[in-house]
Write a protein that holds these residues in place. Structure first.
Motif, PDB file in Angstrom:
ATOM      1  N   ARG A 260       0.810  -1.215   0.000  1.00  0.00           N
ATOM      2  CA  ARG A 260       0.000   0.000   0.000  1.00  0.00           C
ATOM      3  C   ARG A 260       0.844   1.266   0.000  1.00  0.00           C
ATOM      4  O   ARG A 260       0.465   2.284  -0.599  1.00  0.00           O
ATOM      5  N   VAL A 261       1.994   1.219   0.669  1.00  0.00           N
ATOM      6  CA  VAL A 261       2.814   2.427   0.862  1.00  0.00           C
ATOM      7  C   VAL A 261       4.194   2.233   0.231  1.00  0.00           C
ATOM      8  O   VAL A 261       4.846   1.218   0.477  1.00  0.00           O
ATOM      9  N   PRO A 262       4.640   3.185  -0.587  1.00  0.00           N
ATOM     10  CA  PRO A 262       5.964   3.064  -1.225  1.00  0.00           C
ATOM     11  C   PRO A 262       7.110   3.126  -0.223  1.00  0.00           C
ATOM     12  O   PRO A 262       6.964   3.691   0.860  1.00  0.00           O
ATOM     13  N   ARG A 263       8.224   2.571  -0.614  1.00  0.00           N
ATOM     14  CA  ARG A 263       9.387   2.523   0.278  1.00  0.00           C
ATOM     15  C   ARG A 263       9.950   3.906   0.561  1.00  0.00           C
ATOM     16  O   ARG A 263      10.269   4.240   1.699  1.00  0.00           O
ATOM     17  N   PHE A 264      10.092   4.716  -0.495  1.00  0.00           N
ATOM     18  CA  PHE A 264      10.675   6.046  -0.311  1.00  0.00           C
ATOM     19  C   PHE A 264       9.778   7.157  -0.857  1.00  0.00           C
ATOM     20  O   PHE A 264       9.308   7.988  -0.098  1.00  0.00           O
TER      21      PHE A 264
END
Length: 226
Positions: free
Chosen positions: A166-170
């Motif tokens: 759901r959430v990008p790494r950077f």
């Protein structure tokens, strides 16, 4: 980074207590390596920048604009790191945090640190220097994130996998923003963040001093960068 706990119980379907502790110990060592790597990067950068100058005229609008942009980046980075600590609210080590800044990027503290390094580099009046330093910092943080994710996956299992999907790494995904109406402030953490970030501003007199020595002829510039 979404924060982790040093588990004292076996997590069903995931790594055992012994495995998680082994990963934790390895991560602690990796964090020490990260701090040394960043310190070495800073020393090498300052040493190299003694012989590098901005190709833009010193009092030109581009040079001055880059320095002011760098200062803005440093301020935003510090405020962003404080926001991260506010949303942690003393929960560090207790649960997987996925609210506030952690809802748009899994590593907001590292993202803001990279922004700060970029801003510090811009104090030289060179965009190339800013981008190079930011890229070097990103490489260090990308390495440590790989280490952290091993532990997070072992400690939180499917919950962490869903979070990663759901959430990008950077790179922040702003449309994901999700924050409760009220947060429990970790004032001690915020104060520590401010204290640790204060040296960022030392880059301003440092690079001004280097520039002055270059102009006085005490140091001869070997490479001019835009």
């Amino acid at each position: 980074m979404s924060l982790f706990r040093k588990s004292t119980k076996n997590i069903s379907g995931q790594a055992s207590h012994r495995d998680v502790n082994a990963i934790w110990n390895h991560l602690a060592h990796a964090q020490v390596v990260r701090r040394y790597a960043l310190a070495i990067l800073g020393v090498v950068a300052v040493a190299a920048l003694l012989w590098i100058g901005s190709a833009w005229p010193e009092f030109g609008w581009v040079n001055e604009g880059l320095e002011w942009l760098g200062l803005a980046c440093i301020i935003v980075a510090i405020l962003g790191r404080c926001a991260c600590m506010l949303h942690l609210g003393g929960r560090k080590g207790a649960e997987l945090v996925s609210e506030g800044p952690y809802s748009i990027t899994r590593n907001p503290l590292y993202v803001f640190s990279i922004l700060a390094v970029f801003g510090i580099g811009l104090q030289t009046g060179s965009l190339i220097v800013g981008l190079t330093l930011a890229a070097a910092a990103f490489a260090v943080f990308r390495w440590i994130v790989g280490k952290e994710e091993v532990l997070l996956g072992a400690a939180f299992g499917e919950k962490f996998d869903e979070y990663c999907a759901r959430v990008p790494r950077f790179w922040p995904r702003l449309k994901n923003w999700n924050s409760p109406a009220h947060v429990t402030a970790d004032l001690e953490g915020v104060w520590k963040t401010l204290r640790d970030a204060a040296p960022y501003f030392l880059s301003i007199p440092l690079f001004e001093g280097i520039e002055a020595m270059q102009q006085a002829g005490w140091i001869h510039v070997r490479l001019w960068l835009f």
